[in-house]
Design a protein around this motif. Structure first.
Motif, PDB file in Angstrom:
ATOM      1  N   ASP A 191      45.122  54.393  33.942  1.00  0.00           N
ATOM      2  CA  ASP A 191      45.827  55.140  34.977  1.00  0.00           C
ATOM      3  C   ASP A 191      46.261  54.299  36.170  1.00  0.00           C
ATOM      4  OD1 ASP A 191      45.512  57.409  33.458  1.00  0.00           O
ATOM      5  OD2 ASP A 191      43.738  58.122  34.541  1.00  0.00           O
ATOM      6  N   ARG A 192      45.758  53.070  36.262  1.00  0.00           N
ATOM      7  CA  ARG A 192      46.163  52.207  37.376  1.00  0.00           C
ATOM      8  C   ARG A 192      47.686  52.037  37.442  1.00  0.00           C
ATOM      9  NH1 ARG A 192      42.700  48.450  39.889  1.00  0.00           N
ATOM     10  NH2 ARG A 192      40.523  48.518  39.206  1.00  0.00           N
TER      11      ARG A 192
ATOM     12  N   ASP B 297      49.505  39.048  26.412  1.00  0.00           N
ATOM     13  CA  ASP B 297      48.668  40.244  26.385  1.00  0.00           C
ATOM     14  C   ASP B 297      49.457  41.470  26.840  1.00  0.00           C
ATOM     15  OD1 ASP B 297      46.581  38.664  25.559  1.00  0.00           O
ATOM     16  OD2 ASP B 297      45.603  38.582  27.519  1.00  0.00           O
ATOM     17  N   LEU B 298      50.275  41.285  27.886  1.00  0.00           N
ATOM     18  CA  LEU B 298      51.081  42.397  28.395  1.00  0.00           C
ATOM     19  C   LEU B 298      52.337  41.842  29.052  1.00  0.00           C
ATOM     20  CD1 LEU B 298      51.348  45.465  29.012  1.00  0.00           C
ATOM     21  CD2 LEU B 298      50.134  45.025  31.167  1.00  0.00           C
ATOM     22  N   LEU B 299      53.471  42.440  28.739  1.00  0.00           N
ATOM     23  CA  LEU B 299      54.745  42.082  29.369  1.00  0.00           C
ATOM     24  C   LEU B 299      55.186  43.234  30.261  1.00  0.00           C
ATOM     25  CD1 LEU B 299      57.324  40.230  29.552  1.00  0.00           C
ATOM     26  CD2 LEU B 299      58.241  41.590  27.655  1.00  0.00           C
ATOM     27  N   PHE B 300      55.543  42.927  31.499  1.00  0.00           N
ATOM     28  CA  PHE B 300      56.045  43.941  32.425  1.00  0.00           C
ATOM     29  C   PHE B 300      57.415  43.541  32.929  1.00  0.00           C
ATOM     30  CE2 PHE B 300      56.044  45.663  36.942  1.00  0.00           C
ATOM     31  CZ  PHE B 300      56.457  46.937  36.556  1.00  0.00           C
TER      32      PHE B 300
ATOM     33  N   LEU C 292      57.909  46.412  41.339  1.00  0.00           N
ATOM     34  CA  LEU C 292      57.098  45.202  41.192  1.00  0.00           C
ATOM     35  C   LEU C 292      55.990  45.163  42.237  1.00  0.00           C
ATOM     36  CD1 LEU C 292      56.473  42.430  40.008  1.00  0.00           C
ATOM     37  CD2 LEU C 292      58.294  41.473  41.435  1.00  0.00           C
ATOM     38  N   ALA C 293      56.316  45.525  43.479  1.00  0.00           N
ATOM     39  CA  ALA C 293      55.306  45.531  44.536  1.00  0.00           C
ATOM     40  C   ALA C 293      54.173  46.502  44.208  1.00  0.00           C
ATOM     41  CB  ALA C 293      55.962  45.897  45.871  1.00  0.00           C
ATOM     42  N   LEU C 294      54.508  47.669  43.693  1.00  0.00           N
ATOM     43  CA  LEU C 294      53.498  48.657  43.332  1.00  0.00           C
ATOM     44  C   LEU C 294      52.611  48.138  42.206  1.00  0.00           C
ATOM     45  CD1 LEU C 294      52.340  51.520  43.646  1.00  0.00           C
ATOM     46  CD2 LEU C 294      54.075  52.300  41.995  1.00  0.00           C
ATOM     47  N   PHE C 295      53.214  47.506  41.217  1.00  0.00           N
ATOM     48  CA  PHE C 295      52.456  46.939  40.101  1.00  0.00           C
ATOM     49  C   PHE C 295      51.464  45.898  40.592  1.00  0.00           C
ATOM     50  CE2 PHE C 295      51.989  43.581  36.911  1.00  0.00           C
ATOM     51  CZ  PHE C 295      51.516  44.304  35.827  1.00  0.00           C
ATOM     52  N   LEU C 296      51.919  44.988  41.429  1.00  0.00           N
ATOM     53  CA  LEU C 296      51.050  43.921  41.929  1.00  0.00           C
ATOM     54  C   LEU C 296      49.933  44.476  42.804  1.00  0.00           C
ATOM     55  CD1 LEU C 296      53.834  41.337  42.802  1.00  0.00           C
ATOM     56  CD2 LEU C 296      52.185  41.151  40.939  1.00  0.00           C
ATOM     57  N   GLU C 297      50.234  45.495  43.577  1.00  0.00           N
ATOM     58  CA  GLU C 297      49.237  46.119  44.435  1.00  0.00           C
ATOM     59  C   GLU C 297      48.103  46.736  43.615  1.00  0.00           C
ATOM     60  OE1 GLU C 297      49.075  50.042  47.331  1.00  0.00           O
ATOM     61  OE2 GLU C 297      50.946  48.886  47.203  1.00  0.00           O
TER      62      GLU C 297
ATOM     63  N   LEU D 218      57.385  38.183  46.756  1.00  0.00           N
ATOM     64  CA  LEU D 218      56.211  39.045  46.827  1.00  0.00           C
ATOM     65  C   LEU D 218      54.990  38.215  46.480  1.00  0.00           C
ATOM     66  CD1 LEU D 218      57.461  42.227  44.896  1.00  0.00           C
ATOM     67  CD2 LEU D 218      57.246  41.961  47.371  1.00  0.00           C
ATOM     68  N   ASP D 219      53.863  38.479  47.155  1.00  0.00           N
ATOM     69  CA  ASP D 219      52.648  37.769  46.792  1.00  0.00           C
ATOM     70  C   ASP D 219      51.840  38.580  45.783  1.00  0.00           C
ATOM     71  OD1 ASP D 219      51.173  39.724  48.194  1.00  0.00           O
ATOM     72  OD2 ASP D 219      50.955  38.482  49.993  1.00  0.00           O
ATOM     73  N   ARG D 220      50.667  38.095  45.435  1.00  0.00           N
ATOM     74  CA  ARG D 220      49.851  38.705  44.374  1.00  0.00           C
ATOM     75  C   ARG D 220      49.384  40.110  44.722  1.00  0.00           C
ATOM     76  NH1 ARG D 220      47.344  40.703  40.957  1.00  0.00           N
ATOM     77  NH2 ARG D 220      46.197  39.780  39.221  1.00  0.00           N
ATOM     78  N   ARG D 221      49.431  40.460  45.986  1.00  0.00           N
ATOM     79  CA  ARG D 221      49.045  41.806  46.418  1.00  0.00           C
ATOM     80  C   ARG D 221      50.242  42.727  46.607  1.00  0.00           C
ATOM     81  NH1 ARG D 221      43.829  41.802  48.659  1.00  0.00           N
ATOM     82  NH2 ARG D 221      42.553  40.366  47.415  1.00  0.00           N
ATOM     83  N   GLY D 222      51.449  42.213  46.342  1.00  0.00           N
ATOM     84  CA  GLY D 222      52.647  43.028  46.491  1.00  0.00           C
ATOM     85  C   GLY D 222      53.243  43.014  47.879  1.00  0.00           C
TER      86      GLY D 222
END
Length: 315
Positions: A9-10, A37-40, A48-53, A158-162
């Protein structure tokens, strides 16, 4: 259980495409390598920002473009591979008489074409670089004695936290085929600046670039472009040729007869074949010239069991 299943659900509410066990061989010009393992593929920068967050910190993230200078190893890639979509990150717009904004997924050739249409000089060199702008920004791509650093005004990321960042040219820390920008930054676009120029003159320079590529480079092969960076005071191809490696073959991998700094998949190469060939060339050039060539092609992912390639400096 796939990585996508574990994340559960993340990732709810994302609008982009998520694909588990994605075949990286379909995304690179060499057409080799194991699955990710996973392609986005995010829909846009907000997606993208939401995904990284939401993505846990312990999961590795790798960004790929059109895969033109990428060698994926046969064991595949751990974690998430992010590939920016043309629809969400492939835009280009004119900001002034001499400035253009372009998304990171825009092919280099399309930026050159947009500059031609706008009558902005200084972008003809991109006509001969077979990649997308995200990679060009990261590695300071260049050709025909012009480099990306000469055109960049600011880079959006964007950084690793979005979180969003805007870096100046100086903050990118550019040097030959390199930038000092933090490795976790994902470039989403950039502002570029050229100079007023006659369209016929720009077109003539672009034609020269294309003619040169077609004459001396194996552009119709499964290749990754220049394999090694030019060493100080010389050219990689000259050192490779002097070491007797023109046409050298390992398995289905070969150093091109046309341009011996181009490595090609002759049809049935594996990632192991290609990387083994590259390291063999590095070893022979070191023996011939006391130079240790530096890879320009990016090698990524896990080795398959029993198929580890030792770097030349470890031999």
């Amino acid at each position: 259980m796939t990585l996508l299943d574990r994340l559960g659900d993340r990732l709810a509410g994302l609008r982009g495409r998520l694909k588990p066990d994605a075949e990286m061989s379909k995304l690179t010009w060499f057409q080799v390598g194991g699955p990710a393992d996973l392609l986005f593929q995010p829909a846009d920068e907000d997606d993208l920002a939401l995904f990284l967050e939401r993505l846990p910190d312990e999961i590795p993230v790798l960004v790929v473009g059109v895969g033109s200078n990428l060698l994926v190893r046969d064991g595949g890639i751990e974690g998430v591979v992010i590939r920016l979509s043309a629809k969400g990150f492939g835009n280009v717009e004119q900001r002034s008489d001499t400035m253009l904004f372009a998304g990171a997924a825009l092919p280099d050739k399309r930026l050159a074409a947009a500059a031609l249409e706008a009558g902005i000089g200084g972008f003809h060199f991109y006509h001969g670089i077979p990649g997308a702008l995200g990679g060009a920004l990261r590695m300071n791509a260049g050709a025909n004695v012009v480099e990306t650093m000469e055109r960049v005004v600011e880079v959006h990321a964007l950084d690793r936290r979005g979180r969003r960042h805007v870096l100046t040219n100086a903050e990118m820390g550019y040097s030959y085929r390199h930038s000092e920008a933090a490795r976790d930054l994902i470039f989403t676009g950039a502002v570029f600046e050229g100079y007023p120029a006659d369209r016929d003159e720009i077109r003539a320079k672009m034609d020269e670039v294309q003619t040169h590529r077609e004459t001396v480079q194996p552009i119709r092969e499964k290749t990754g472009g220049s394999t090694f960076k030019n060493p100080a005071g010389s050219s990689a191809w000259k050192e490779i040729d002097k070491a007797g490696c023109r046409g050298l073959t390992i398995g289905g991998a070969q150093m091109s007869e046309m341009h011996c700094n181009f490595m090609i998949n002759t049809g049935a190469a594996t990632g192991f074949d290609l990387e083994s060939l590259g390291e063999t060339v590095r070893e022979r050039v070191r023996e011939s010239s006391s130079l240790l060539l530096e890879w320009e092609i990016k090698r990524l992912g896990r080795f398959a069991p029993g198929r580890v390639v030792e770097p030349a400096e470890s031999r």
